[in-house]
Write a protein that holds these residues in place. Structure first.
Motif, PDB file in Angstrom:
ATOM      1  N   ALA A  45       2.233  10.488   0.460  1.00  0.00           N
ATOM      2  CA  ALA A  45       1.229  11.517   0.741  1.00  0.00           C
ATOM      3  C   ALA A  45       1.804  12.922   0.679  1.00  0.00           C
ATOM      4  O   ALA A  45       1.103  13.867   0.319  1.00  0.00           O
ATOM      5  CB  ALA A  45       0.612  11.262   2.120  1.00  0.00           C
ATOM      6  N   GLY A  46       3.075  13.076   1.016  1.00  0.00           N
ATOM      7  CA  GLY A  46       3.669  14.407   1.003  1.00  0.00           C
ATOM      8  C   GLY A  46       4.276  14.801  -0.326  1.00  0.00           C
ATOM      9  O   GLY A  46       4.622  15.974  -0.510  1.00  0.00           O
ATOM     10  N   LEU A  47       4.440  13.866  -1.256  1.00  0.00           N
ATOM     11  CA  LEU A  47       5.127  14.161  -2.519  1.00  0.00           C
ATOM     12  C   LEU A  47       4.191  14.171  -3.717  1.00  0.00           C
ATOM     13  O   LEU A  47       4.670  14.248  -4.857  1.00  0.00           O
ATOM     14  CB  LEU A  47       6.233  13.120  -2.759  1.00  0.00           C
ATOM     15  CG  LEU A  47       7.335  13.036  -1.706  1.00  0.00           C
ATOM     16  CD1 LEU A  47       8.365  11.987  -2.102  1.00  0.00           C
ATOM     17  CD2 LEU A  47       8.023  14.381  -1.519  1.00  0.00           C
ATOM     18  N   ARG A  48       2.903  14.119  -3.518  1.00  0.00           N
ATOM     19  CA  ARG A  48       1.974  13.978  -4.643  1.00  0.00           C
ATOM     20  C   ARG A  48       2.109  15.117  -5.642  1.00  0.00           C
ATOM     21  O   ARG A  48       2.188  14.909  -6.844  1.00  0.00           O
ATOM     22  CB  ARG A  48       0.541  13.890  -4.129  1.00  0.00           C
ATOM     23  CG  ARG A  48       0.232  12.622  -3.389  1.00  0.00           C
ATOM     24  CD  ARG A  48      -1.243  12.489  -3.103  1.00  0.00           C
ATOM     25  NE  ARG A  48      -2.041  12.442  -4.321  1.00  0.00           N
ATOM     26  CZ  ARG A  48      -3.358  12.297  -4.331  1.00  0.00           C
ATOM     27  NH1 ARG A  48      -4.007  12.190  -3.191  1.00  0.00           N
ATOM     28  NH2 ARG A  48      -4.017  12.262  -5.467  1.00  0.00           N
ATOM     29  N   ASP A  49       2.120  16.351  -5.161  1.00  0.00           N
ATOM     30  CA  ASP A  49       2.173  17.524  -6.041  1.00  0.00           C
ATOM     31  C   ASP A  49       3.488  18.280  -5.906  1.00  0.00           C
ATOM     32  O   ASP A  49       3.580  19.450  -6.295  1.00  0.00           O
ATOM     33  CB  ASP A  49       1.000  18.465  -5.726  1.00  0.00           C
ATOM     34  CG  ASP A  49      -0.342  17.785  -5.910  1.00  0.00           C
ATOM     35  OD1 ASP A  49      -0.477  17.018  -6.881  1.00  0.00           O
ATOM     36  OD2 ASP A  49      -1.245  18.019  -5.078  1.00  0.00           O
ATOM     37  N   TYR A  50       4.499  17.604  -5.351  1.00  0.00           N
ATOM     38  CA  TYR A  50       5.738  18.344  -5.095  1.00  0.00           C
ATOM     39  C   TYR A  50       6.487  18.680  -6.370  1.00  0.00           C
ATOM     40  O   TYR A  50       7.249  19.643  -6.406  1.00  0.00           O
ATOM     41  CB  TYR A  50       6.633  17.542  -4.148  1.00  0.00           C
ATOM     42  CG  TYR A  50       7.795  18.352  -3.623  1.00  0.00           C
ATOM     43  CD1 TYR A  50       7.570  19.496  -2.872  1.00  0.00           C
ATOM     44  CD2 TYR A  50       9.104  17.988  -3.898  1.00  0.00           C
ATOM     45  CE1 TYR A  50       8.626  20.251  -2.398  1.00  0.00           C
ATOM     46  CE2 TYR A  50      10.163  18.742  -3.425  1.00  0.00           C
ATOM     47  CZ  TYR A  50       9.915  19.878  -2.681  1.00  0.00           C
ATOM     48  OH  TYR A  50      10.960  20.634  -2.233  1.00  0.00           O
ATOM     49  N   ALA A  51       6.292  17.908  -7.444  1.00  0.00           N
ATOM     50  CA  ALA A  51       6.968  18.221  -8.706  1.00  0.00           C
ATOM     51  C   ALA A  51       6.549  19.603  -9.213  1.00  0.00           C
ATOM     52  O   ALA A  51       7.379  20.349  -9.768  1.00  0.00           O
ATOM     53  CB  ALA A  51       6.656  17.159  -9.753  1.00  0.00           C
ATOM     54  N   LEU A  52       5.280  19.972  -9.014  1.00  0.00           N
ATOM     55  CA  LEU A  52       4.826  21.306  -9.426  1.00  0.00           C
ATOM     56  C   LEU A  52       5.463  22.388  -8.560  1.00  0.00           C
ATOM     57  O   LEU A  52       5.817  23.457  -9.068  1.00  0.00           O
ATOM     58  CB  LEU A  52       3.293  21.374  -9.327  1.00  0.00           C
ATOM     59  CG  LEU A  52       2.523  20.379 -10.206  1.00  0.00           C
ATOM     60  CD1 LEU A  52       1.024  20.499  -9.962  1.00  0.00           C
ATOM     61  CD2 LEU A  52       2.844  20.631 -11.680  1.00  0.00           C
ATOM     62  N   GLU A  53       5.618  22.100  -7.264  1.00  0.00           N
ATOM     63  CA  GLU A  53       6.277  23.069  -6.389  1.00  0.00           C
ATOM     64  C   GLU A  53       7.740  23.270  -6.806  1.00  0.00           C
ATOM     65  O   GLU A  53       8.242  24.404  -6.810  1.00  0.00           O
ATOM     66  CB  GLU A  53       6.208  22.601  -4.937  1.00  0.00           C
ATOM     67  CG  GLU A  53       4.813  22.550  -4.351  1.00  0.00           C
ATOM     68  CD  GLU A  53       4.832  22.152  -2.892  1.00  0.00           C
ATOM     69  OE1 GLU A  53       5.774  22.571  -2.179  1.00  0.00           O
ATOM     70  OE2 GLU A  53       3.939  21.416  -2.455  1.00  0.00           O
ATOM     71  N   VAL A  54       8.402  22.175  -7.154  1.00  0.00           N
ATOM     72  CA  VAL A  54       9.802  22.278  -7.580  1.00  0.00           C
ATOM     73  C   VAL A  54       9.913  23.144  -8.831  1.00  0.00           C
ATOM     74  O   VAL A  54      10.794  24.010  -8.942  1.00  0.00           O
ATOM     75  CB  VAL A  54      10.386  20.874  -7.823  1.00  0.00           C
ATOM     76  CG1 VAL A  54      11.756  20.969  -8.483  1.00  0.00           C
ATOM     77  CG2 VAL A  54      10.492  20.108  -6.517  1.00  0.00           C
TER      78      VAL A  54
END
Length: 887
Positions: free
Chosen positions: A566-575
């Motif tokens: 749930a916390g990593l769904r869009d984290y690739a875009l943040e990275v």
């Protein structure tokens, strides 16, 4: 001609399809070399694949070589289509793992390696794109050895002795032979590869055909075609449809011969089927040839079968285990206006047949259609596929997380289904399992109680359905469900009765249990500039994840760890944003762990387990010619079979203070009554296990009849003593047993002989002889005791349980033992339990009373003797009375 089935796997954009083109071109199957970026690759047969430049569906092609025919299965490389790839692994003899020379080992590469290890598939590795700048062959080989030390460079530009030396290091026996002879035969290399101790590595460029021919030669030289049995067998690995809408069943023949018009069968119970093979198609790319027969080792598509499913075994072949990879996101399918949801559901079921991991569900209460997917790319492909095949322009709602539920402790589930002229009762034991173990089903029910065919039917009903939890309605997992007891009626039981009873038993157990909400977790790997490490670690910890200490060379750092999906769904875009495109973030599914905020998730989902009509927990009983529903929390008051769970063993007794502790005998009887009262409040009244006819269900009435108190059992009291349990529980006997077990037995028998003489009860002393070979069992009489030596394969516990069952119906029975489980069993038979410590105190008390009686008797004897002696002396002496004195 011998046959090999070889699959080709890779991380996305590693050049897998390009290598497939190179292999086909080198074999002469292609006259012109196609390219993925040009949209003319031979194995990219679908329009969607050519548009996006990725493999979406697995394909097959034939690589003809001298003496062997290789069936090449090209699998999807994108992580969103991993389920298609994993289904293909079931039929592979060998696998080709393609590594990008520029990207190295990615997160999905490690997932593929784990899957290949799980399915025990031998692997050849091809490191691609070595023609590009920035590739380091030595560093890549070192990284491959990080996967397994058996990765060895097999390219031809090294000396043969060096190759042999590296191969020998993979196996001790091979190393010994190499040291003796100085060489390694090709046969030994083949065996090491087949046993997954050696993984040949080749380097080259598939686009420029560099190293492709050498790799193909090594593939043919170092593989061993499998030997198949004569009996027919086949494994289904894929379901698809051709452009005309014909249903295709892709399978591999694993034994015997498959012929057109053969009658195949599958399934079990009510789902059993028999259908004929209409056509056998041998595909190579988009084209196919028909065949009348196909021998073992061949892969084909079959028409005429409408009820097959991926992973199913036909003939002698067993079904495959549940897939390791699963979808973690769920989306609501929003149909276009005016579309009939039931018609759309039937059409979408075709897609679920082809990909069972979609898990299409229809909620009749909310009138919503939900589907499970691996990610955004699969969602876009599915949307386009539905439009092209069915003409439905669907959209998808906001995605959610696929949760799971499990239980915290063992619990009993009871299901009873008894409307008029129907009968079935099922008792299940639900136990929590290890994380990732899934659902396991077993039976521990005696066939004397329930016939084997009914037990098999119950296990089938357990496995055929997705059982949902009571917190959020999510599927349950990580549990073992055991059939512990059941009952059928000779005339009125039908197969459907046990289906209802089984479903209700599972639900009843879940309602009684303490449930745990599970959420999916990812393992992640994050490569980013060293200056961004602090930001990344703070983000990941804030998302309830954990991070290992960073590794790196000072400029680039690598973070690994795990966090909730749930916390990593869009984290690739943040990275990508805070590293300015320099960071690379990859995830692989770790599994399910307890949810960090279950209350919030449960409240958001708003699931009410009592209103879920498809998952009933109540049972149906019958009285006065009609059925009535009993709520789940009252079922145990009406069930016909005894409860299968017993209370936990009593806590160990505290060590007594120094000196003997004397307790009156009434204390132990009061403890038994208190324990029995607790037992009955928790699990119902203690029932005698007599083979009586089924009692009718008592329907609650406004006016209850007076309770008739049964008289206590008559006749002598019986005391059964677990001999070796008492010997090793009493300190004085335990010390004696260290020197001589015979002496300890004799001492115990003497103590019990004195005890029996005082208490006037029937004492039966039982000793284990179940490990004594050819022991037939015997009963000896020692003074006033009965001493029993059990027969071979019979324990003292088993003998005592049987004896309490027989004696407890007519006599008052006590059992002296400290075995907690045995205490509970004999309590259920109506006997009284006596712990070893309490029995020790009672024997000491009796011994003291016997000693007191003996002392009083001795005192009386001495006093009587003294009086008699005084009288005799008085007779012998002359009288000294004076006149007037009274005698």
């Amino acid at each position: 001609m011998e046959r090999l089935v070889v699959g080709i796997l890779a991380h996305v954009d590693a050049g897998k399809t390009t290598l497939s083109e190179g292999l086909l071109y080198t074999c002469g199957s292609l006259r012109r070399l196609g390219r993925v970026d040009h949209g003319d690759a031979f194995l990219d047969t679908e329009t969607l694949e050519r548009e996006r430049g990725i493999t979406i569906f697995s394909k097959q092609a034939v690589l003809p070589r001298k003496g062997v025919e290789i069936c090449l299965l090209d699998t999807p490389g994108h992580v969103d289509f991993s389920s298609e790839m994993e289904r293909t692994l079931q039929v592979l003899d060998y696998a080709i793992l393609v590594i990008s020379g520029t990207d190295g080992i990615q997160g999905h590469t490690r997932t593929l390696w784990q899957l290949l290890e799980r399915y025990q598939i031998p692997v050849f590795l091809f490191v691609n794109k070595l023609d590009l700048c920035g590739t380091d062959r030595a560093a890549l080989l070192a990284a491959l050895k990080g996967l397994d030390e058996g990765c060895v460079d097999f390219t031809a530009d090294q000396e043969e002795s060096v190759l042999w030396e590296n191969v020998a290091m993979c196996d001790e026996d091979t190393l010994d032979r190499f040291l003796e002879t100085g060489r390694i035969a090709p046969e030994e290399i083949r065996v090491l590869i087949a046993r997954r101790k050696l993984f040949p590595c080749y380097f080259g460029s598939a686009l420029k055909l560099e190293g492709v021919d050498e790799f193909l030669q090594g593939l043919v030289q170092y593989t061993i075609p499998p030997v198949y049995p004569a009996e027919f067998g086949a494994k289904v690995y894929k379901i698809a449809r051709d452009p005309q809408g014909n249903r295709l069943t892709y399978l591999k023949v694993t034994g015997g011969v498959l012929r057109v018009k053969d009658l195949l069968s599958g399934g079990s119970g009510e789902d059993a089927w028999e259908e004929k093979v209409d056509q056998i198609r041998l595909y190579s790319g988009a084209k196919f040839q028909t065949a009348d027969t196909l021998k073992a080792g061949g892969v084909c598509a079959v028409t005429g079968l409408s009820r097959t499913r991926p992973g199913e075994g036909l003939g002698r072949e067993a079904a495959s285990s549940a897939p390791l990879l699963e979808s973690v996101f769920t989306y609501q399918v929003q149909l276009p206006p005016g579309c009939d949801p039931h018609t759309a559901l039937q059409q979408l079921r075709q897609l679920e047949e082809e990909d069972p991991q979609l898990h299409l569900t229809w909620n009749p209460q909310l009138k919503e259609l939900h589907i499970q997917l691996m990610g955004e790319v699969q969602l876009e492909i599915l949307q386009r596929l539905i439009l092209d095949r069915f003409g439905l322009d669907v959209t998808f709602g906001a995605g959610g997380i696929v949760y799971r539920e499990t239980i915290a402790a063992p619990v009993e589930g009871v299901g009873h289904y008894e409307p008029l002229r129907h009968y079935a009762e099922v008792h299940l034991l639900l136990e929590p399992g290890e994380r990732g173990s899934g659902l396991r089903f077993a039976t521990a029910c005696s066939e004397d109680q329930l016939d084997r065919n009914w037990q098999r039917l119950i296990l089938t009903h357990l496995a055929e359905r997705v059982h949902r939890g009571v917190l959020t309605g999510s599927p349950i997992t990580d549990m073992k469900i055991t059939l512990a007891a059941g009952r059928a009626h000779e005339k009125h039981t039908e197969g459907g009765d046990f289906r209802q009873a089984t479903y209700r038993a599972v639900r009843h157990g879940l309602k009684c249990a303490q449930s745990i909400l599970l959420e999916p977790w990812y393992n992640f790997r994050l490569e980013l500039p060293a200056s961004c490490v602090g930001r990344a670690m703070s983000d990941l910890q804030r998302k309830n994840g954990w991070v290992d200490p960073p590794e790196g060379d000072g400029t680039v750092s690598v973070l690994t760890g795990a966090a909730p999906v749930a916390g990593l769904r869009d984290y690739a875009l943040e990275v990508a944003a805070y590293t300015k495109g320099l960071g690379r973030f990859s995830c692989t599914l770790r599994g399910y762990e307890p949810c960090g905020s279950p209350e919030a998730v449960i409240a958001a989902m708003g699931y009410d387990s009592d209103r879920d009509l498809d998952q009933p927990a109540d049972s149906v009983f019958c009285a006065h010619g009609g059925g009535f529903v009993v709520k789940w929390d009252q079922v145990k008051d009406y069930m016909h079979l005894d409860s299968i769970l017993r209370p936990a063993p009593p806590e160990p007794e505290a060590e007594p203070p120094p000196g003997p502790v004397r307790r009156p005998a009434g204390d132990f009887l009061a403890q038994d009554r208190e324990l029995q009262a607790i037992f009955e409040r928790t699990y119902g009244p203690v029932k005698q296990r007599a083979f009586l006819p089924q009692r009718p269900v008592r329907e609650p009435k406004a006016e209850e009849k007076p309770i008739v108190i049964q008289p206590p059992p008559s006749g002598p009291e019986y005391l059964l003593v677990d001999g070796y349990n008492i010997i090793y529980a009493w300190d004085e006997l335990k010390e004696a047993a260290k020197t001589s077990l015979d002496a300890a037995r004799q001492l115990l028998m003497d103590l019990l002989s004195n005890y029996q003489g005082y208490q006037k009860c029937v004492v039966i002393l039982v000793f284990d002889a179940y490990r004594v070979p050819r022991s037939t069992g015997e009963v000896d009489r020692y003074h006033n005791l009965y001493v029993v030596y059990t027969k071979e394969a019979e324990t003292a516990d088993a003998y005592i349980e049987k004896a309490t069952y027989e004696l407890g119906r007519k006599h008052r029975v006590r059992v002296a033992t400290s075995d907690g489980a045995e205490q509970l069993i004999i309590l259920g038979h109506g006997a009284l339990r006596l712990s070893a410590r309490a029995f020790h105190d009672e024997v000491e008390r009796v011994t003291g009373q016997i000693s007191a009686i003996l002392d009083r008797n001795n005192h009386r004897v001495h006093k009587s003797y003294a009086v008699q002696h005084a009288l005799e002396r008085a007779k012998k002496k002359p009288s000294k009375l004076k006149k007037g004195d009274s005698p």
